[in-house]
Design a protein around this motif. Structure first.
Motif, PDB file in Angstrom:
ATOM      1  N   PRO A  73       5.237  16.135  -2.175  1.00  0.00           N
ATOM      2  CA  PRO A  73       4.494  16.844  -3.215  1.00  0.00           C
ATOM      3  C   PRO A  73       3.349  16.072  -3.863  1.00  0.00           C
ATOM      4  O   PRO A  73       2.574  16.644  -4.619  1.00  0.00           O
ATOM      5  N   SER A  74       3.237  14.787  -3.590  1.00  0.00           N
ATOM      6  CA  SER A  74       2.281  13.945  -4.303  1.00  0.00           C
ATOM      7  C   SER A  74       0.932  13.895  -3.582  1.00  0.00           C
ATOM      8  O   SER A  74       0.838  14.153  -2.380  1.00  0.00           O
ATOM      9  N   ALA A  75      -0.088  13.526  -4.333  1.00  0.00           N
ATOM     10  CA  ALA A  75      -1.410  13.296  -3.749  1.00  0.00           C
ATOM     11  C   ALA A  75      -1.606  11.835  -3.352  1.00  0.00           C
ATOM     12  O   ALA A  75      -2.621  11.481  -2.746  1.00  0.00           O
ATOM     13  N   LYS A  76      -0.618  10.989  -3.660  1.00  0.00           N
ATOM     14  CA  LYS A  76      -0.762   9.559  -3.385  1.00  0.00           C
ATOM     15  C   LYS A  76      -0.762   9.286  -1.887  1.00  0.00           C
ATOM     16  O   LYS A  76       0.043   9.826  -1.139  1.00  0.00           O
ATOM     17  N   SER A  77      -1.657   8.427  -1.450  1.00  0.00           N
ATOM     18  CA  SER A  77      -1.763   8.060  -0.038  1.00  0.00           C
ATOM     19  C   SER A  77      -0.553   7.229   0.384  1.00  0.00           C
ATOM     20  O   SER A  77       0.034   6.509  -0.424  1.00  0.00           O
ATOM     21  N   TYR A  78      -0.215   7.316   1.674  1.00  0.00           N
ATOM     22  CA  TYR A  78       0.964   6.609   2.160  1.00  0.00           C
ATOM     23  C   TYR A  78       0.721   5.930   3.511  1.00  0.00           C
ATOM     24  O   TYR A  78      -0.161   6.324   4.277  1.00  0.00           O
ATOM     25  N   PHE A  79       1.539   4.909   3.775  1.00  0.00           N
ATOM     26  CA  PHE A  79       1.623   4.269   5.081  1.00  0.00           C
ATOM     27  C   PHE A  79       2.744   4.967   5.842  1.00  0.00           C
ATOM     28  O   PHE A  79       3.830   5.168   5.298  1.00  0.00           O
ATOM     29  N   LEU A  80       2.503   5.312   7.096  1.00  0.00           N
ATOM     30  CA  LEU A  80       3.539   5.910   7.928  1.00  0.00           C
ATOM     31  C   LEU A  80       4.170   4.820   8.782  1.00  0.00           C
ATOM     32  O   LEU A  80       3.482   4.097   9.507  1.00  0.00           O
ATOM     33  N   SER A  81       5.495   4.689   8.683  1.00  0.00           N
ATOM     34  CA  SER A  81       6.218   3.653   9.399  1.00  0.00           C
ATOM     35  C   SER A  81       7.444   4.270  10.066  1.00  0.00           C
ATOM     36  O   SER A  81       7.722   5.453   9.924  1.00  0.00           O
ATOM     37  N   GLY A  82       8.169   3.455  10.809  1.00  0.00           N
ATOM     38  CA  GLY A  82       9.409   3.906  11.430  1.00  0.00           C
ATOM     39  C   GLY A  82       9.243   4.365  12.864  1.00  0.00           C
ATOM     40  O   GLY A  82       8.944   5.521  13.133  1.00  0.00           O
ATOM     41  N   GLY A  83       9.420   3.451  13.799  1.00  0.00           N
ATOM     42  CA  GLY A  83       9.451   3.816  15.211  1.00  0.00           C
ATOM     43  C   GLY A  83       8.128   4.201  15.834  1.00  0.00           C
ATOM     44  O   GLY A  83       8.104   4.810  16.914  1.00  0.00           O
ATOM     45  N   LEU A  84       7.021   3.855  15.186  1.00  0.00           N
ATOM     46  CA  LEU A  84       5.730   4.138  15.811  1.00  0.00           C
ATOM     47  C   LEU A  84       5.592   3.308  17.076  1.00  0.00           C
ATOM     48  O   LEU A  84       5.880   2.114  17.098  1.00  0.00           O
ATOM     49  N   ARG A  85       5.141   3.953  18.145  1.00  0.00           N
ATOM     50  CA  ARG A  85       4.941   3.289  19.430  1.00  0.00           C
ATOM     51  C   ARG A  85       3.728   3.910  20.100  1.00  0.00           C
ATOM     52  O   ARG A  85       3.217   4.951  19.656  1.00  0.00           O
ATOM     53  N   TYR A  86       3.276   3.277  21.159  1.00  0.00           N
ATOM     54  CA  TYR A  86       2.085   3.782  21.862  1.00  0.00           C
ATOM     55  C   TYR A  86       2.275   5.244  22.251  1.00  0.00           C
ATOM     56  O   TYR A  86       1.352   6.055  22.120  1.00  0.00           O
ATOM     57  N   GLU A  87       3.481   5.581  22.689  1.00  0.00           N
ATOM     58  CA  GLU A  87       3.735   6.923  23.222  1.00  0.00           C
ATOM     59  C   GLU A  87       3.707   8.020  22.163  1.00  0.00           C
ATOM     60  O   GLU A  87       3.544   9.201  22.511  1.00  0.00           O
ATOM     61  N   ASN A  88       3.887   7.678  20.876  1.00  0.00           N
ATOM     62  CA  ASN A  88       3.866   8.743  19.869  1.00  0.00           C
ATOM     63  C   ASN A  88       2.725   8.621  18.861  1.00  0.00           C
ATOM     64  O   ASN A  88       2.685   9.356  17.871  1.00  0.00           O
TER      65      ASN A  88
END
Length: 207
Positions: free
Chosen positions: A150-165
């Protein structure tokens, strides 16, 4: 707009220089002792000399004075907090003129109201996969849950990021997704990044 890139969990000098050569926006150093990516013997004075990238210290429930000392010793521009740090704790660190990234583990039926006390205390959020342990799991959470954020605050996306996704992450098309946090799926061993794989990933993000 393309997201920023943060490479986290660095601890080897030569590898760090190779990573910086790729020109990421952020690099992260983990101070959680149980982590295989713990900074360990990395010389603070050497880290302090590194330029051209925002240096980020990653902490879990450390005493405030230890984090404040590390900011000065390593010349951090940001701190990432993965524990139960309070809004007041975050505000005390912001007073040292660093950006505060507060991490939250996201799972099914997540209660987004937990973020409300941090709206004025953190500069960014980081969303990782919910876990009983502190820090990353290397697993992806259901990104559809972000539709309820619900927030407008910017975020870092983490958790299992890999080349394939990575392309799937880019297709989220959420203007609040400020940065992608790349860590364990881009390594040859814990704390040592696979430079060729990162190069391919950077090219994919830049398209």
């Amino acid at each position: 707009m393309k997201p920023k890139i943060k490479i986290c969990g660095l601890k080897d000098r030569e590898n760090i220089l190779d990573v910086i050569g790729l020109q990421p926006d952020y690099i992260g150093f983990i101070f959680h002792v149980p982590s295989g990516r713990f900074v360990d013997q990395l010389d603070p004075a050497w880290v302090k000399t590194l330029q051209g990238v925002k240096k980020t210290g990653v902490f879990v429930n450390h005493p405030l004075e230890e984090v404040q000392a590390a900011i000065n010793a390593y010349d951090f521009q940001a701190v990432q907090l993965h524990g139960d740090e309070s809004p007041a704790y975050c505000m005390a660190l912001r007073a040292q003129h660093v950006k505060v990234i507060k991490a939250f583990g996201i799972g099914a039926a997540y209660d987004w109201s937990r973020l409300i006390p941090y709206e004025d205390a953190a500069d960014y959020y980081l969303f990782d996969t919910q876990s009983s342990q502190y820090g990353g799991t290397g697993k992806v959470f259901d990104w559809k849950l972000l539709e309820d954020y619900p927030s407008a605050k910017s975020y870092f996306l983490s958790g299992g990021l890999r080349y394939e996704n990575i392309q799937e992450a880019l297709r989220l098309n959420d203007s609040r997704c400020y940065a992608l946090d790349l860590n364990s799926k881009f390594e040859t061993s814990p704390g040592v990044k696979n430079i060729e794989l990162l190069k391919k990933t950077f090219q994919l993000i830049a398209r």
